[in-house]
Design a protein around this motif. Sequence first.
Motif, PDB file in Angstrom:
ATOM      1  N   GLU A 185       0.848  -1.197   0.000  1.00 19.08           N
ATOM      2  CA  GLU A 185       0.000   0.000   0.000  1.00 19.08           C
ATOM      3  C   GLU A 185       0.880   1.243   0.000  1.00 19.08           C
ATOM      4  O   GLU A 185       1.956   1.242   0.591  1.00 19.08           O
ATOM      5  N   SER A 186       0.419   2.260  -0.669  1.00 13.76           N
ATOM      6  CA  SER A 186       1.137   3.527  -0.711  1.00 13.76           C
ATOM      7  C   SER A 186       0.112   4.646  -0.752  1.00 13.76           C
ATOM      8  O   SER A 186      -0.799   4.617  -1.580  1.00 13.76           O
ATOM      9  N   VAL A 187       0.247   5.605   0.147  1.00 15.88           N
ATOM     10  CA  VAL A 187      -0.651   6.753   0.164  1.00 15.88           C
ATOM     11  C   VAL A 187       0.178   8.021   0.333  1.00 15.88           C
ATOM     12  O   VAL A 187       1.243   8.001   0.942  1.00 15.88           O
ATOM     13  N   SER A 188      -0.330   9.099  -0.222  1.00 16.12           N
ATOM     14  CA  SER A 188       0.310  10.393  -0.026  1.00 16.12           C
ATOM     15  C   SER A 188      -0.759  11.395   0.386  1.00 16.12           C
ATOM     16  O   SER A 188      -1.955  11.087   0.365  1.00 16.12           O
ATOM     17  N   HIS A 189      -0.325  12.585   0.727  1.00 14.34           N
ATOM     18  CA  HIS A 189      -1.283  13.597   1.177  1.00 14.34           C
ATOM     19  C   HIS A 189      -2.291  13.940   0.092  1.00 14.34           C
ATOM     20  O   HIS A 189      -3.396  14.364   0.386  1.00 14.34           O
ATOM     21  N   THR A 190      -1.951  13.726  -1.160  1.00 13.88           N
ATOM     22  CA  THR A 190      -2.878  14.045  -2.248  1.00 13.88           C
ATOM     23  C   THR A 190      -3.998  13.014  -2.382  1.00 13.88           C
ATOM     24  O   THR A 190      -4.961  13.250  -3.107  1.00 13.88           O
ATOM     25  N   ASP A 191      -3.895  11.891  -1.680  1.00 16.71           N
ATOM     26  CA  ASP A 191      -4.924  10.854  -1.738  1.00 16.71           C
ATOM     27  C   ASP A 191      -6.098  11.121  -0.802  1.00 16.71           C
ATOM     28  O   ASP A 191      -7.101  10.419  -0.856  1.00 16.71           O
ATOM     29  N   PHE A 192      -5.953  12.103   0.074  1.00 14.82           N
ATOM     30  CA  PHE A 192      -7.012  12.371   1.031  1.00 14.82           C
ATOM     31  C   PHE A 192      -8.188  13.057   0.344  1.00 14.82           C
ATOM     32  O   PHE A 192      -8.018  13.952  -0.475  1.00 14.82           O
ATOM     33  N   ALA A 193      -9.376  12.626   0.699  1.00 19.21           N
ATOM     34  CA  ALA A 193     -10.598  13.205   0.133  1.00 19.21           C
ATOM     35  C   ALA A 193     -11.130  14.275   1.079  1.00 19.21           C
ATOM     36  O   ALA A 193     -10.897  14.233   2.276  1.00 19.21           O
ATOM     37  N   GLN A 194     -11.843  15.205   0.524  1.00 17.97           N
ATOM     38  CA  GLN A 194     -12.511  16.194   1.363  1.00 17.97           C
ATOM     39  C   GLN A 194     -13.449  15.457   2.313  1.00 17.97           C
ATOM     40  O   GLN A 194     -14.066  14.465   1.956  1.00 17.97           O
ATOM     41  N   GLY A 195     -13.542  15.940   3.534  1.00 22.54           N
ATOM     42  CA  GLY A 195     -14.422  15.299   4.501  1.00 22.54           C
ATOM     43  C   GLY A 195     -13.656  14.492   5.519  1.00 22.54           C
ATOM     44  O   GLY A 195     -14.123  14.285   6.622  1.00 22.54           O
TER      45      GLY A 195
END
Length: 125
Positions: free
Chosen positions: A70-80
């Motif tokens: 798995e890889s996530v970055s700050h740009t993967d966050f959704a509003q809410g």
Amino acid sequence: MIGSKHIELLRRLAKSTKEGKLSWQEDTSKDSFIVAFSRYSVSIAYYADLAGSEDEITVKIFNSEGELIESVSHTDFAQGTLSIGSSFFFLRELYHDARRKAVGIDGALDSILEELPSDDDEVPF
């Protein structure tokens, strides 16, 4: 997209890092730090974009064989959940806390302070 388990993981990593409960280590690549758990490991890396675009902070999860799962970055966050902007600052703080632990900055500061004479004069800042 980031799910609630991702957010909970990041919050717990941040809290445990601040409390000094995790043993972050320098990773093989520059500006990347890793912490191992019994069956998985988590890394956090900061990628500065010198071309003037946007810096990126990425959190990766690896299995016991070292394979990226798995890889996530700050740009993967959704509003809410967390906005992209606030998630960047949240991950940046986690990154800096992990870095401080991995490079042993607190021990370095203590060692330097021990060698400097104590001055009771008020510091101008």
